[in-house]
Design a protein around this motif. Structure first.
Motif, PDB file in Angstrom:
ATOM      1  N   LEU A  21       0.830  -1.202   0.000  1.00  0.00           N
ATOM      2  CA  LEU A  21       0.000   0.000   0.000  1.00  0.00           C
ATOM      3  C   LEU A  21       0.863   1.249   0.000  1.00  0.00           C
ATOM      4  N   TYR A  22       1.983   1.210   0.745  1.00  0.00           N
ATOM      5  CA  TYR A  22       2.869   2.370   0.759  1.00  0.00           C
ATOM      6  C   TYR A  22       3.482   2.606  -0.622  1.00  0.00           C
ATOM      7  N   THR A  23       3.824   1.523  -1.319  1.00  0.00           N
ATOM      8  CA  THR A  23       4.399   1.640  -2.663  1.00  0.00           C
ATOM      9  C   THR A  23       3.419   2.344  -3.594  1.00  0.00           C
ATOM     10  N   ILE A  24       2.162   1.971  -3.501  1.00  0.00           N
ATOM     11  CA  ILE A  24       1.124   2.622  -4.312  1.00  0.00           C
ATOM     12  C   ILE A  24       1.005   4.098  -3.932  1.00  0.00           C
ATOM     13  N   PHE A  25       1.002   4.368  -2.633  1.00  0.00           N
ATOM     14  CA  PHE A  25       0.898   5.754  -2.130  1.00  0.00           C
ATOM     15  C   PHE A  25       2.066   6.597  -2.632  1.00  0.00           C
ATOM     16  N   ALA A  26       3.291   6.063  -2.520  1.00  0.00           N
ATOM     17  CA  ALA A  26       4.481   6.801  -2.946  1.00  0.00           C
ATOM     18  C   ALA A  26       4.449   7.088  -4.438  1.00  0.00           C
ATOM     19  N   SER A  36      12.145  11.701 -12.394  1.00  0.00           N
ATOM     20  CA  SER A  36      11.068  10.761 -12.679  1.00  0.00           C
ATOM     21  C   SER A  36      11.413   9.359 -12.189  1.00  0.00           C
ATOM     22  N   GLY A  37      10.474   8.768 -11.448  1.00  0.00           N
ATOM     23  CA  GLY A  37      10.652   7.399 -10.970  1.00  0.00           C
ATOM     24  C   GLY A  37      11.403   7.278  -9.668  1.00  0.00           C
ATOM     25  N   LEU A  38      11.947   8.377  -9.140  1.00  0.00           N
ATOM     26  CA  LEU A  38      12.735   8.296  -7.899  1.00  0.00           C
ATOM     27  C   LEU A  38      11.897   7.791  -6.733  1.00  0.00           C
ATOM     28  N   ALA A  39      10.686   8.330  -6.585  1.00  0.00           N
ATOM     29  CA  ALA A  39       9.829   7.944  -5.454  1.00  0.00           C
ATOM     30  C   ALA A  39       9.438   6.478  -5.524  1.00  0.00           C
ATOM     31  N   SER A  98       7.725  -2.353  -6.434  1.00  0.00           N
ATOM     32  CA  SER A  98       7.881  -1.178  -7.294  1.00  0.00           C
ATOM     33  C   SER A  98       7.736  -1.549  -8.763  1.00  0.00           C
ATOM     34  N   ILE A  99       8.378  -2.650  -9.147  1.00  0.00           N
ATOM     35  CA  ILE A  99       8.278  -3.102 -10.538  1.00  0.00           C
ATOM     36  C   ILE A  99       6.825  -3.423 -10.889  1.00  0.00           C
ATOM     37  N   LEU A 100       6.124  -4.102  -9.966  1.00  0.00           N
ATOM     38  CA  LEU A 100       4.728  -4.488 -10.195  1.00  0.00           C
ATOM     39  C   LEU A 100       3.828  -3.268 -10.350  1.00  0.00           C
ATOM     40  N   ILE A 101       3.955  -2.314  -9.410  1.00  0.00           N
ATOM     41  CA  ILE A 101       3.114  -1.115  -9.466  1.00  0.00           C
ATOM     42  C   ILE A 101       3.453  -0.277 -10.699  1.00  0.00           C
ATOM     43  N   GLY A 102       4.753  -0.178 -11.023  1.00  0.00           N
ATOM     44  CA  GLY A 102       5.159   0.571 -12.201  1.00  0.00           C
ATOM     45  C   GLY A 102       4.605  -0.041 -13.480  1.00  0.00           C
ATOM     46  N   ILE A 117      11.896   0.528 -14.091  1.00  0.00           N
ATOM     47  CA  ILE A 117      13.026   0.545 -13.162  1.00  0.00           C
ATOM     48  C   ILE A 117      14.329   0.348 -13.939  1.00  0.00           C
ATOM     49  N   SER A 118      15.397   0.988 -13.472  1.00  0.00           N
ATOM     50  CA  SER A 118      16.694   0.894 -14.132  1.00  0.00           C
ATOM     51  C   SER A 118      17.709   0.232 -13.206  1.00  0.00           C
ATOM     52  N   LEU A 119      18.855  -0.123 -13.772  1.00  0.00           N
ATOM     53  CA  LEU A 119      19.933  -0.706 -12.971  1.00  0.00           C
ATOM     54  C   LEU A 119      20.410   0.283 -11.920  1.00  0.00           C
ATOM     55  N   LEU A 120      20.453   1.574 -12.284  1.00  0.00           N
ATOM     56  CA  LEU A 120      20.876   2.597 -11.324  1.00  0.00           C
ATOM     57  C   LEU A 120      19.931   2.655 -10.139  1.00  0.00           C
ATOM     58  N   ASP A 121      18.619   2.530 -10.381  1.00  0.00           N
ATOM     59  CA  ASP A 121      17.642   2.518  -9.284  1.00  0.00           C
ATOM     60  C   ASP A 121      17.944   1.391  -8.301  1.00  0.00           C
TER      61      ASP A 121
END
Length: 222
Positions: A21-26, A36-39, A98-102, A117-121
């Motif tokens: 739920l927090y992942t969705i909220f963030a 972009s995508g940091l959160a 994160s991957i799932l929600i993205g 998501i990237s390798l750097l992330d």
């Protein structure tokens, strides 16, 4: 040792739901913070790992699990090592969420889901996890969870704000000799080398921390 890791997961089943739920909220509310995508891909997995780690040790202290564990035929080294391994398991949960929600967000077509998501992330998440764990666990094994609530929060905040302050300083002082050398290194080094170096530094800190924690725990009296 695997049973100890499974134990840390099973005692906080609700956290699996809360962290999702927090992942969705963030992803929905903090998307404007930073690049972009940091959160979604960095902040969220890091916070998820933090929540899992601190909740696990809180349960241990509440139920006096450490006293029970040392009475069993389990090496103290394995007890400590399992905590460090659990950190990466929790991090994996955060990254998968994160991957799932993205992925779902991009399919739906929501505007804040502009990239994957990237390798750097992943490297940033693992580096933050390593730094936090390398500071957190030696202090935890020395003093216990009850005495370090505020300290834990300070560590967590520092991991997020110090890099931001450092970035602001670098952008505001481009002529500083150290900043100049850093920019030269970044501009003349491949992203693979930078990522590998960052992860290597984090793992070195974690290894040193593990050795310290093992020494503390082996000498601790309950």
């Amino acid at each position: 040792m695997m049973n100890l890791i499974i134990k840390d997961i099973l005692i906080q089943k609700k956290m699996l739901v809360y962290s999702l739920l927090y992942t969705i909220f963030a992803a929905l509310t903090l998307s404007s913070m930073g690049p972009s995508g940091l959160a979604l891909y960095v902040l969220s997995p890091t916070v998820t790992t933090y929540l899992f780690i601190t909740t696990a040790v809180t349960y241990d202290d509440k139920n006096k699990s450490q006293i029970v564990l040392i009475s069993l035929p389990i090496k103290r080294d394995d007890i400590v090592f399992s905590k460090y391994i659990s950190t990466f398991v929790f991090g994996a949960f955060g990254i998968i969420y994160s991957i799932l929600i993205g992925f779902i967000g991009k399919i739906i077509g929501l505007p804040m889901f502009t990239r994957s998501i990237s390798l750097l992330d992943i490297v940033l998440v693992l580096s933050f996890i390593c730094i936090f764990s390398s500071i957190f666990f030696p202090v935890y094994f020395k003093f216990g969870d009850a005495k370090m609530k505020i300290f834990t929060f300070i560590i967590f905040m520092a991991i997020f704000f110090v890099p931001s302050l450092a970035f602001d300083y670098i952008t505001s002082n481009p002529d500083n000799i150290l900043v100049h050398k850093l920019n030269y290194f970044i501009n003349n080094t491949s992203s693979l080398t930078q990522n590998s170096l960052a992860l290597m530094v984090g793992l070195i800190f974690l290894l040193i921390s593990l050795m310290i924690s093992i020494r503390i725990y082996n000498n601790k009296e309950f």
